[in-house]
Motif scaffolding. Sequence first.
Motif, mmCIF file in Angstrom:
data_model
loop_
_atom_site.group_PDB
_atom_site.id
_atom_site.type_symbol
_atom_site.label_atom_id
_atom_site.label_comp_id
_atom_site.label_asym_id
_atom_site.label_seq_id
_atom_site.Cartn_x
_atom_site.Cartn_y
_atom_site.Cartn_z
ATOM 1 N N THR A 1 0.627 -0.921 -0.348
ATOM 2 C CA THR A 1 -0.290 0.207 0.093
ATOM 3 C C THR A 1 0.855 1.165 0.108
ATOM 4 O O THR A 1 1.923 1.073 0.234
ATOM 5 C CB THR A 1 -0.845 0.022 1.188
ATOM 6 O OG1 THR A 1 -1.921 1.032 1.351
ATOM 7 C CG2 THR A 1 0.154 0.166 2.686
ATOM 8 N N GLY B 1 2.113 5.057 1.653
ATOM 9 C CA GLY B 1 1.596 5.885 2.933
ATOM 10 C C GLY B 1 2.086 7.330 2.717
ATOM 11 O O GLY B 1 3.046 7.354 2.106
ATOM 12 N N ASP C 1 -4.276 9.231 3.924
ATOM 13 C CA ASP C 1 -3.205 8.276 4.295
ATOM 14 C C ASP C 1 -4.590 7.208 4.761
ATOM 15 O O ASP C 1 -5.605 7.534 5.611
ATOM 16 C CB ASP C 1 -2.214 8.365 5.292
ATOM 17 C CG ASP C 1 -1.378 7.144 5.466
ATOM 18 O OD1 ASP C 1 -1.188 6.362 4.731
ATOM 19 O OD2 ASP C 1 -0.900 6.889 6.865
ATOM 20 N N SER D 1 -2.845 3.289 4.479
ATOM 21 C CA SER D 1 -2.122 2.288 5.152
ATOM 22 C C SER D 1 -2.827 2.069 6.495
ATOM 23 O O SER D 1 -2.705 1.238 6.597
ATOM 24 C CB SER D 1 -0.699 3.676 5.476
ATOM 25 O OG SER D 1 0.056 4.458 6.647
ATOM 26 N N ILE E 1 4.711 -1.070 2.886
ATOM 27 C CA ILE E 1 3.997 0.106 3.333
ATOM 28 C C ILE E 1 4.932 1.039 3.022
ATOM 29 O O ILE E 1 6.514 1.754 3.100
ATOM 30 C CB ILE E 1 3.816 1.050 4.711
ATOM 31 C CG1 ILE E 1 2.603 0.335 5.281
ATOM 32 C CG2 ILE E 1 3.362 2.623 4.206
ATOM 33 C CD1 ILE E 1 2.090 0.520 6.280
ATOM 34 N N ARG F 1 6.129 4.517 1.650
ATOM 35 C CA ARG F 1 6.207 6.293 1.694
ATOM 36 C C ARG F 1 6.287 6.410 0.821
ATOM 37 O O ARG F 1 7.302 6.971 0.032
ATOM 38 C CB ARG F 1 6.851 5.716 2.767
ATOM 39 C CG ARG F 1 6.921 5.019 4.232
ATOM 40 C CD ARG F 1 5.569 5.350 4.392
ATOM 41 N NE ARG F 1 5.227 6.454 5.130
ATOM 42 C CZ ARG F 1 4.226 6.968 6.111
ATOM 43 N NH1 ARG F 1 3.100 5.642 6.464
ATOM 44 N NH2 ARG F 1 3.290 7.837 6.315
#
Length: 201
Positions: A163, A165, A172, A174, A190, A192
């Motif tokens: 996913t 983030g 967001d 996440s 995750i 970023r």
Amino acid sequence: LDGDFAVVIWDAKLRRLVAARDRMGVRPLFLARTPGRVALASEAKALFALGVRARLSADYLHGHLLGAYDGHGCAFAGVESLPPASVWTSSAGVETQRVYWRWPSGASELDQPTPSELDAALVGSVARRLRSDARTGVLMSGGLDSALVAALARAQTELPAFTLGFDHPRFDESALAGQHAARLGLPLEIVRVGAQELAEQ
């Protein structure tokens, strides 16, 4: 064809070039004309290597700034995006384009599936997308739709999930994606994405 696709076929016997795009326009397909030829590619930048000038389209930018752009054009002048659900052909210098599918226009045209038919369609759709020689993963948001797809995929095979983030909490999801992944027993990565990462792209 079932699912999302963009395809270009050269029929050597009929000397006809055929290009088509999936119903929803998930897969991109761009077209440009240069002196003496037509070029097609899944990315606009591939056309630049074939001699198409990389110039921004004022109409495209204008539409985006006004919020009136329909989403099916291209940011570069002289480059077209084949519309979703379309077939384009070129034969003996004559080009044609037609739409092969349209959204149903009214409720009377929609067949309401039974719960078991809907379940079978969803399971079958996910199963077809899991057919691959490459390693498969699932992209999760915090939403119900990606959680459903992940659950159906997880029931058929082991696979990782990932996913995005974001720095701003409004965007967001996440944490929610993490909750869905934990319930399904999926390892979640995750990725970023902040202002710096977007600027570098």
